[in-house]
Write a protein that holds these residues in place. Structure first.
Motif, PDB file in Angstrom:
ATOM      1  N   ARG A 227      10.093   3.494   1.080  1.00  0.00           N
ATOM      2  CA  ARG A 227       8.703   3.874   1.321  1.00  0.00           C
ATOM      3  C   ARG A 227       8.113   3.927  -0.063  1.00  0.00           C
ATOM      4  N   ILE A 228       6.766   3.205  -0.165  1.00  0.00           N
ATOM      5  CA  ILE A 228       5.885   3.275  -1.285  1.00  0.00           C
ATOM      6  C   ILE A 228       5.581   4.627  -1.565  1.00  0.00           C
ATOM      7  N   LEU A 229       5.674   5.287  -2.796  1.00  0.00           N
ATOM      8  CA  LEU A 229       5.063   6.375  -2.980  1.00  0.00           C
ATOM      9  C   LEU A 229       3.893   6.258  -4.007  1.00  0.00           C
ATOM     10  N   ARG A 230       3.876   5.283  -5.155  1.00  0.00           N
ATOM     11  CA  ARG A 230       2.848   5.039  -5.803  1.00  0.00           C
ATOM     12  C   ARG A 230       2.863   3.729  -6.394  1.00  0.00           C
ATOM     13  N   LEU A 231       1.777   2.869  -6.415  1.00  0.00           N
ATOM     14  CA  LEU A 231       1.459   1.611  -7.049  1.00  0.00           C
ATOM     15  C   LEU A 231       1.068   1.683  -8.376  1.00  0.00           C
ATOM     16  N   GLN A 232       1.749   0.847  -9.349  1.00  0.00           N
ATOM     17  CA  GLN A 232       1.326   0.788 -10.630  1.00  0.00           C
ATOM     18  C   GLN A 232       0.872  -0.492 -10.890  1.00  0.00           C
ATOM     19  N   GLU A 233      -0.257  -0.435 -10.701  1.00  0.00           N
ATOM     20  CA  GLU A 233      -0.937  -2.046 -10.699  1.00  0.00           C
ATOM     21  C   GLU A 233      -1.054  -2.796 -12.150  1.00  0.00           C
ATOM     22  N   ALA A 234      -1.278  -1.780 -13.057  1.00  0.00           N
ATOM     23  CA  ALA A 234      -1.273  -2.437 -14.525  1.00  0.00           C
ATOM     24  C   ALA A 234       0.015  -2.906 -14.806  1.00  0.00           C
TER      25      ALA A 234
ATOM     26  N   GLY B  15       2.643  -3.693 -12.597  1.00  0.00           N
ATOM     27  CA  GLY B  15       3.202  -4.657 -11.708  1.00  0.00           C
ATOM     28  C   GLY B  15       4.556  -4.053 -11.018  1.00  0.00           C
ATOM     29  N   LYS B  16       4.563  -2.823 -10.947  1.00  0.00           N
ATOM     30  CA  LYS B  16       5.692  -1.923 -10.460  1.00  0.00           C
ATOM     31  C   LYS B  16       5.232  -0.862  -9.525  1.00  0.00           C
ATOM     32  N   ALA B  17       6.252  -0.479  -8.775  1.00  0.00           N
ATOM     33  CA  ALA B  17       5.960   0.516  -7.728  1.00  0.00           C
ATOM     34  C   ALA B  17       6.935   1.678  -7.635  1.00  0.00           C
ATOM     35  N   ASP B  18       6.526   3.060  -7.593  1.00  0.00           N
ATOM     36  CA  ASP B  18       7.547   4.168  -7.243  1.00  0.00           C
ATOM     37  C   ASP B  18       7.792   4.248  -5.825  1.00  0.00           C
ATOM     38  N   LEU B  19       9.216   3.937  -5.496  1.00  0.00           N
ATOM     39  CA  LEU B  19       9.548   4.176  -4.032  1.00  0.00           C
ATOM     40  C   LEU B  19      10.493   5.426  -4.096  1.00  0.00           C
ATOM     41  N   ASP B  20      10.539   5.771  -2.720  1.00  0.00           N
ATOM     42  CA  ASP B  20      11.219   6.938  -2.578  1.00  0.00           C
ATOM     43  C   ASP B  20      12.575   6.720  -2.959  1.00  0.00           C
ATOM     44  N   VAL B  21      13.263   5.559  -3.164  1.00  0.00           N
ATOM     45  CA  VAL B  21      14.450   5.400  -3.316  1.00  0.00           C
ATOM     46  C   VAL B  21      14.523   5.109  -5.139  1.00  0.00           C
ATOM     47  N   LYS B  22      13.582   4.526  -5.684  1.00  0.00           N
ATOM     48  CA  LYS B  22      13.695   4.312  -7.107  1.00  0.00           C
ATOM     49  C   LYS B  22      12.434   4.208  -7.820  1.00  0.00           C
ATOM     50  N   ALA B  23      11.983   4.897  -8.877  1.00  0.00           N
ATOM     51  CA  ALA B  23      11.043   4.967  -9.633  1.00  0.00           C
ATOM     52  C   ALA B  23      10.877   3.583 -10.526  1.00  0.00           C
ATOM     53  N   ASN B  24       9.509   3.314 -10.605  1.00  0.00           N
ATOM     54  CA  ASN B  24       9.439   1.826 -11.611  1.00  0.00           C
ATOM     55  C   ASN B  24      10.131   0.743 -10.943  1.00  0.00           C
ATOM     56  N   ALA B  25      10.110   0.669  -9.612  1.00  0.00           N
ATOM     57  CA  ALA B  25      10.938  -0.639  -9.171  1.00  0.00           C
ATOM     58  C   ALA B  25       9.944  -1.883  -9.266  1.00  0.00           C
TER      59      ALA B  25
ATOM     60  N   PHE C 165       0.761  -1.128   0.257  1.00  0.00           N
ATOM     61  CA  PHE C 165      -0.019  -0.061   0.067  1.00  0.00           C
ATOM     62  C   PHE C 165       0.873   1.406   0.084  1.00  0.00           C
ATOM     63  N   VAL C 166       0.199   2.370  -0.809  1.00  0.00           N
ATOM     64  CA  VAL C 166       0.985   3.451  -0.501  1.00  0.00           C
ATOM     65  C   VAL C 166       1.362   4.145   0.897  1.00  0.00           C
ATOM     66  N   GLY C 167       2.684   4.395   1.164  1.00  0.00           N
ATOM     67  CA  GLY C 167       2.829   4.886   2.242  1.00  0.00           C
ATOM     68  C   GLY C 167       3.757   3.705   3.208  1.00  0.00           C
ATOM     69  N   GLN C 168       3.708   2.509   2.753  1.00  0.00           N
ATOM     70  CA  GLN C 168       4.334   1.260   3.456  1.00  0.00           C
ATOM     71  C   GLN C 168       5.704   1.221   3.262  1.00  0.00           C
ATOM     72  N   GLU C 169       6.406   1.087   4.411  1.00  0.00           N
ATOM     73  CA  GLU C 169       7.757   1.093   4.588  1.00  0.00           C
ATOM     74  C   GLU C 169       8.119  -0.646   4.108  1.00  0.00           C
ATOM     75  N   VAL C 170       9.090  -0.482   3.256  1.00  0.00           N
ATOM     76  CA  VAL C 170       9.514  -1.721   2.502  1.00  0.00           C
ATOM     77  C   VAL C 170      10.878  -1.838   2.298  1.00  0.00           C
ATOM     78  N   GLU C 171      11.572  -2.945   1.768  1.00  0.00           N
ATOM     79  CA  GLU C 171      12.978  -3.213   1.336  1.00  0.00           C
ATOM     80  C   GLU C 171      12.827  -3.400   0.152  1.00  0.00           C
ATOM     81  N   TYR C 172      14.176  -2.764  -0.702  1.00  0.00           N
ATOM     82  CA  TYR C 172      14.043  -2.769  -2.108  1.00  0.00           C
ATOM     83  C   TYR C 172      15.670  -3.024  -2.402  1.00  0.00           C
TER      84      TYR C 172
END
Length: 129
Positions: free
Chosen positions: A66-73, A75-85, A47-54
């Motif tokens: 931290r998850i900034l945005r989920l790209q469901e279609a 299967g990626k996520a924008d993180l505060d340390v990496k876009a399109n992870a 979920f957006v705002g969740q602390e994760v490890e990359y």
């Protein structure tokens, strides 16, 4: 795969116990210990705002994010340390990683980031101390 520096998809063909440790067999590998396996994450687990490890490809270590945005279609996520992870490089924070983080650098020393207009993270200006 330690050699390839990334997780590989595989189907478990069998499970057995060797010297008190569960081991798993695959098409090309035999007797892989459970600690070397991980279940594929689903985007619904995050979920957006969740602390994760990359898993950083450049540093080859797990880094807090931290998850900034989920790209469901995608299967990626924008993180505060990496876009399109990619999801296979993201995992939930575990008790073990919490303990490791507690002995590492305090969160207050970690650079803060915010999403730029294109959704990519950028550093926030440092506040005077």
């Amino acid at each position: 795969s330690e050699r390839q520096g990334r997780w590989l998809r595989a189907v478990i063909k069998g499970k057995r116990r060797v010297n008190g440790v569960d081991r798993y067999d695959f098409d090309d590998r035999q007797a892989v210990p459970e600690r070397r396996l991980r279940r594929i994450a689903k985007i619904s687990e995050f979920f957006v705002g969740q602390e994760v490890e990359y898993l950083s490809a450049s540093a080859k270590v797990w880094v807090r994010a931290r998850i900034l945005r989920l790209q469901e279609a995608l299967g990626k996520a924008d993180l505060d340390v990496k876009a399109n992870a990619e999801l296979q490089r993201i995992r939930c924070v575990t008790e073990k990683s919490e303990a490791q983080a507690a002995s590492a650098e305090p969160a207050s020393k970690r650079p803060r980031t915010v999403a730029a207009g294109n959704g990519a993270p950028r550093p926030l200006p440092s506040s005077p101390s």
